[in-house]
Write an enzyme that holds these catalytic residues in place. Structure first.
Site, PDB file in Angstrom:
ATOM      1  CE  LYS A 192      -1.834   2.408   3.307  1.00 61.03           C
ATOM      2  NZ  LYS A 192      -1.591   3.733   2.704  1.00 61.03           N
ATOM      3  CD  GLU A 266      14.200   0.175   7.576  1.00 63.77           C
ATOM      4  OE1 GLU A 266      14.807   1.134   8.093  1.00 63.77           O
ATOM      5  OE2 GLU A 266      14.707  -0.944   7.433  1.00 63.77           O
ATOM      6  CB  CYS A 300      13.590   8.563   7.061  1.00 65.67           C
ATOM      7  SG  CYS A 300      14.530   7.721   5.778  1.00 65.67           S
ATOM      8  CD  GLU A 397      11.136  12.191  10.935  1.00 69.01           C
ATOM      9  OE1 GLU A 397      10.055  11.716  11.307  1.00 69.01           O
ATOM     10  OE2 GLU A 397      11.889  11.603  10.147  1.00 69.01           O
TER      11      GLU A 397
HETATM   12  P1  NAD Z   1       2.876   7.780   8.239  1.00 65.67           P
HETATM   13  O1  NAD Z   1       3.374   6.893   9.301  1.00 65.67           O
HETATM   14  O2  NAD Z   1       1.822   8.737   8.555  1.00 65.67           O
HETATM   15  O3  NAD Z   1       2.314   6.917   7.023  1.00 65.67           O
HETATM   16  C1  NAD Z   1       3.086   5.912   6.426  1.00 65.67           C
HETATM   17  C2  NAD Z   1       2.150   4.899   5.794  1.00 65.67           C
HETATM   18  O4  NAD Z   1       1.406   4.254   6.816  1.00 65.67           O
HETATM   19  C3  NAD Z   1       1.124   5.494   4.836  1.00 65.67           C
HETATM   20  O5  NAD Z   1       0.984   4.597   3.761  1.00 65.67           O
HETATM   21  C4  NAD Z   1      -0.143   5.540   5.674  1.00 65.67           C
HETATM   22  O6  NAD Z   1      -1.301   5.444   4.907  1.00 65.67           O
HETATM   23  C5  NAD Z   1       0.015   4.311   6.530  1.00 65.67           C
HETATM   24  N1  NAD Z   1      -0.688   4.345   7.811  1.00 65.67           N
HETATM   25  C6  NAD Z   1      -1.048   5.427   8.544  1.00 65.67           C
HETATM   26  N2  NAD Z   1      -1.660   5.033   9.687  1.00 65.67           N
HETATM   27  C7  NAD Z   1      -1.658   3.682   9.673  1.00 65.67           C
HETATM   28  C8  NAD Z   1      -2.121   2.688  10.585  1.00 65.67           C
HETATM   29  N3  NAD Z   1      -2.698   3.022  11.722  1.00 65.67           N
HETATM   30  N4  NAD Z   1      -1.952   1.404  10.279  1.00 65.67           N
HETATM   31  C9  NAD Z   1      -1.338   1.051   9.133  1.00 65.67           C
HETATM   32  N5  NAD Z   1      -0.888   1.938   8.218  1.00 65.67           N
HETATM   33  C10 NAD Z   1      -1.044   3.241   8.489  1.00 65.67           C
HETATM   34  O7  NAD Z   1       4.174   8.461   7.655  1.00 65.67           O
HETATM   35  P2  NAD Z   1       4.279   9.476   6.443  1.00 65.67           P
HETATM   36  O8  NAD Z   1       3.875  10.809   6.965  1.00 65.67           O
HETATM   37  O9  NAD Z   1       3.623   8.957   5.227  1.00 65.67           O
HETATM   38  O10 NAD Z   1       5.850   9.409   6.146  1.00 65.67           O
HETATM   39  C11 NAD Z   1       6.753  10.152   6.831  1.00 65.67           C
HETATM   40  C12 NAD Z   1       7.502   9.302   7.843  1.00 65.67           C
HETATM   41  O11 NAD Z   1       8.147   8.189   7.208  1.00 65.67           O
HETATM   42  C13 NAD Z   1       8.600  10.074   8.516  1.00 65.67           C
HETATM   43  O12 NAD Z   1       8.566   9.888   9.890  1.00 65.67           O
HETATM   44  C14 NAD Z   1       9.863   9.461   7.912  1.00 65.67           C
HETATM   45  O13 NAD Z   1      10.981   9.616   8.734  1.00 65.67           O
HETATM   46  C15 NAD Z   1       9.474   8.062   7.688  1.00 65.67           C
HETATM   47  N6  NAD Z   1      10.352   7.400   6.697  1.00 65.67           N
HETATM   48  C16 NAD Z   1      11.272   6.482   7.118  1.00 65.67           C
HETATM   49  C17 NAD Z   1      12.140   5.877   6.216  1.00 65.67           C
HETATM   50  C18 NAD Z   1      13.166   4.864   6.672  1.00 65.67           C
HETATM   51  O14 NAD Z   1      13.678   4.120   5.845  1.00 65.67           O
HETATM   52  N7  NAD Z   1      13.503   4.801   7.950  1.00 65.67           N
HETATM   53  C19 NAD Z   1      12.061   6.203   4.860  1.00 65.67           C
HETATM   54  C20 NAD Z   1      11.126   7.142   4.461  1.00 65.67           C
HETATM   55  C21 NAD Z   1      10.268   7.733   5.393  1.00 65.67           C
END
Ligand code: NAD
Length: 790
Positions: A192, A266, A300, A397
């Site tokens: 997803k 991650e 990230c 962050e």
């Molecule tokens: P997010 O956690 O809000 O969403 C990430 C994904 O999870 C989306 O697809 C979202 O629809 C889904 N999601 C949201 N709530 C959920 C739930 N309760 N259950 C299951 N899925 C759910 O994050 P974001 O705002 O999309 O992305 C930014 C974050 O991602 C930042 O914190 C960034 O640091 C992190 N990130 C980490 C890495 C890494 O490799 N460590 C890489 C890229 C981004």
């Protein structure tokens, strides 16, 4: 105006990337049927759609099918149906499919890049030169792993159906990081994308159709948290791979507790960018531009905390400001643009809010004097100085173009400041003295360290973090392990201790206190509560008493384990010698331990002797492997070597099983110690005397104080205390299913790595209950990138 003056005064002309192909693709696609399930394009069963719009203008790009739990059921069913054939296909067959995906992506490279930029807002230079080529490289690289599976991962098989959830900041690249290793391992996937950026995943699904990916092997569903949660909770899924925020990562850790699902997270970061006074400042400034303003800081591993040595702080800040003034903020499709819009208005508001709060807490926030485009979610690059370590800009962050600056005086202070965060994803170290940089890198609590560089990635080199940045790695050998599992030699189901421990009379008034104490910080100490637990022989008589450890005792034991530097800092050879010595001393008392096993468990003398002998052999094994289970050197396609170093997880909590109580205990603590971890062990609740009898063996074996700590008592209670303790880095649990599930759910404070037998013990005597699988769980792989050349 002479020619030179005219040259310097010249403005950049616009250099827009053509978007006709992308617009044509957008115009012809039916986004109301955007769920790619079992090789078909479907509408969402609930008929819902969500909007995806262009961050540079706010204009609607498409209304995309929004999956619900019924759609996720269908996707999991399709993945399950496709699994037997795909997992049984030869590595060569899977390699050909992965390669075909890579080749097809190459043919549509420009369309991918333009679509990514339109949907996410990242500058085209980045999507064209970084995101898309790296994504392709990932598929090419993993084609090789598919074919090398039997050779390089003997005994390992794909875990099954995998649920994958990704964020919006690198939509295609994160998809590649997820799908390529899963397919190589023989898994099928339900992925997803994030709801802000669904487009390149749809194009990717079209590529899968053309590249001959069998139906149902790759299923791509669109939607938000509801669809994400349905994936996380689906019983037909064997592994969840999540990239996103730490907040959602914690929700997922809790939701999967006790389910037996394999999990990799991650998550976010607050990575340090450390500049020593002997650094090449101009290079460091260019590194910073990449480190924090790449993808508008929505990265990230963004180097969002600049730690600069006091003597050069003013000079560096001046250079940074000059460079910031030259950053070009504008249309992301313009090839000259350095900074595009943020992904969405909500993200823009969040960034503004954090800056305002940072300023309220004393930070001085500076921005270059530049105009922003009239539409879109743009934000100027921002430099915060005068930031105290507790300031929100130093701790949270931001996920935006904001750099928080702090100074340090010496190396120790730099390391301390760098590690003063709940995250542990990445760090950059800038110094012309490679000795200094390589001295600092291993001391940084971060999964990736770049020396004189930043944001270097490659499919062959693992990426991932510690602490609240999550666990697991993506890329490289270690990334493949996330999608593989070895068959463990399962032992009996472990019953909750209350039903297995026989009540036995306590020996009040016997005169001499024979209660075995706890072993903390190299000393035998009384339990805090001054209570003891009576231990029965196999015949139901009193065998002895042990201390009834409580929360405070675990706290003391964790402090002692954390304070012990001699063990993690000892050479591997040294650790090996101590483990050999432990084995030797145990062997000197083999008869005594065998008699104890007979007395407590009632096993025949021969079996007891065998267990003792196997325990000694196991200590020998790990003594021998302590200096052999080593890291690797990668040679990525860059002028750099990447040192994949093995380092201890840190403080490991271990809850040991009742069956084969000596061998089980040794089989768990020995690999943990061999890799340099310090241990807080809770021995079998029923037969703890086998562990307390070891105190003297340990004392005579030159084990540094605090390396092994033993707290006897109620396993379930103590497991919970270890799970909730934020200074415990990892937890191994061989106790009943309920206790394991609770501990997994309670581990979210610092997101410690938990390995549980899920309520089953192992056949500790079997060959598979020892070796690399245990050592891998006892280490973190830290990838240190060291560039070379002038
Ligand atoms: P997010 O956690 O809000 O969403 C990430 C994904 O999870 C989306 O697809 C979202 O629809 C889904 N999601 C949201 N709530 C959920 C739930 N309760 N259950 C299951 N899925 C759910 O994050 P974001 O705002 O999309 O992305 C930014 C974050 O991602 C930042 O914190 C960034 O640091 C992190 N990130 C980490 C890495 C890494 O490799 N460590 C890489 C890229 C981004």
């Amino acid at each position: 105006m002479n020619i030179l003056e005219r040259y310097h005064a010249m403005e950049y002309g616009p250099a827009p990337e053509a978007r006709n192909e992308a617009d044509a693709w957008l115009a012809t696609r039916d986004f109301g049927k955007a769920l790619f399930i079992g090789g078909d394009w479907r509408a969402a069963s609930g008929g819902r759609t969500f909007d995806t719009s262009e961050p540079s203008s706010g204009k609607l790009l498409a209304k995309v099918s929004d999956a619900n739990a019924t759609d996720i059921d269908a996707a999991v069913a399709a993945a399950t149906k496709a699994l037997p054939k795909w997992s049984a296909s030869s590595g060569y067959q899977r390699a050909k499919v992965l390669y075909a995906i890579g080749r097809a992506m190459q043919r549509h490279q420009r369309l991918f890049a333009v679509l990514e930029t339109i949907d996410n807002g990242k500058p085209i230079r980045e999507s064209r030169d970084i995101d898309v080529p790296l994504a392709i490289r990932h598929f090419m690289h993993h084609a090789g792993w598919a074919q090398a599976l039997d050779r390089d991962f003997p005994g390992q098989k794909g875990v099954g159906v995998v649920g994958q959830i990704i964020p919006w900041n690198f939509p295609l690249l994160m998809l590649a990081w997820k799908i390529a290793p899963a397919l190589a391992a023989g898994c099928t996937v339900v992925l997803k994308p994030a709801e802000f950026t669904p487009l390149t995943a749809i194009l990717f699904a079209e590529i899968c159709e053309r590249a001959g990916v069998p139906k149902g092997v790759v299923n791509i569903v669109q939607g938000g948290p509801e669809a994400g949660a349905a994936i996380v909770n689906h019983p037909g899924i064997q592994k969840i791979a999540f990239t996103g925020s730490s907040e959602v990562g914690k929700i997922i850790r809790k939701a999967t507790a006790g389910s037996g699902k394999k999990l990799s997270l991650e998550l976010g970061g607050k990575s340090a960018f450390i500049v020593f006074e002997d650094a090449d400042l101009d290079s460091a400034v260019e590194g910073l531009v990449d480190g924090i303003w790449f993808n508008q800081g929505q990265v990230c591993c963004a180097g969002s905390r600049l730690l600069v040595q006091e003597g050069i702080a003013d000079a560096l800040i001046a250079k940074v400001k000059t460079r910031m003034s030259r950053l070009r903020v504008g249309s992301p499709l313009d090839k000259n643009t350095d900074i595009g819009p943020l992904v969405d208005l909500t993200q823009l508001d969040r960034v503004k809010g954090l800056i305002a709060e940072g300023a309220r807490q004393g930070a001085i926030c500076w921005q270059p004097d530049a105009a922003l485009p009239s539409t879109g979610y743009y934000h100027l690059p921002t430099l915060a100085t005068g930031v105290s370590p507790a300031n929100i800009l130093a701790q949270e962050e931001v996920f935006g173009p904001v750099l928080a600056t702090m100074t340090f005086r010496n190396t120790e202070e730099a390391i301390e400041l760098a590690n003063n965060t709940r995250y542990g994803l990445a760090a950059s170290v800038w110094s012309e003295n490679v000795n200094l940089a390589l001295h600092v890198a291993p001391q940084l609590k971060a999964g990736v360290v770049w020396v004189n560089g930043t944001n270097m990635f490659d499919a062959a080199c693992g990426f991932g973090g510690y602490r609240e940045s999550g666990f697991g790695r993506e890329g490289g050998r270690e990334g493949m392990f996330e999608y593989l599992a070895a068959k463990l030699p399962l032992g009996p189901v472990i019953k909750p201790a209350t039903s297995s421990v026989q009540p036995v009379e306590q020996a009040d008034g016997v005169g001499i206190d024979r209660t075995a104490k706890l072993f903390i910080g190299g000393k035998q100490v009384r339990p805090d509560g001054n209570y003891s637990l009576a231990i029965a022989t196999a015949k139901g008589k009193l065998a002895g008493e042990v201390g009834l450890g409580n929360r405070k005792d675990i706290r003391d034991a964790v402090s002692a384990a954390r304070a012990c530097k001699a063990w993690p800092e000892a050479t591997a050879y040294n650790r090996s010698q101590v483990l050999y010595y432990l084995a030797e001393n145990l062997s000197g008392r083999a008869d005594e331990f065998a008699a104890r096993l007979v007395q407590l468990t009632g096993v025949p003398a021969k079996a007891a002797r065998e267990e003792v002998d196997q325990s000694i052999e196991r200590l020998f094994l790990y003594a021998g492997l302590a200096d052999k289970f080593e890291g690797r050197v990668h040679q990525p396609p860059a002028r750099a070597v990447t040192l994949a170093l093995h380092e201890p997880v840190g403080v490991l909590g271990i809850v040991a099983p009742d069956d084969q109580p000596l061998l089980g205990f040794i089989s768990l603590i020995a690999p943990a110690l061999a890799m340099g971890n310090t241990v807080v062990a809770v021995p079998s609740e029923r037969y703890p005397l086998l562990a307390t009898d070891l105190y003297q063996v340990i004392e005579y074996s030159d084990v540094p104080s605090g390396a092994i700590n033993i707290v006897t008592g109620r396993s379930a209670e103590l497991a919970g205390v270890l799970a909730r303790h934020d200074d415990v880095d990892g937890l191994w649990l061989f106790t009943d299913a309920d206790t394991c599930a609770k501990a997994e759910a309670e581990s979210i404070g610092n997101l410690k790595r938990v390995w549980s037998g899920g309520g089953r013990s192992l056949d500790w005597g079997s060959e598979e209950a020892a070796g690399d699988g245990f050592l891998r769980r006892a280490i973190e792989v830290k990838n240190v990138w060291v560039p070379y050349g002038d």
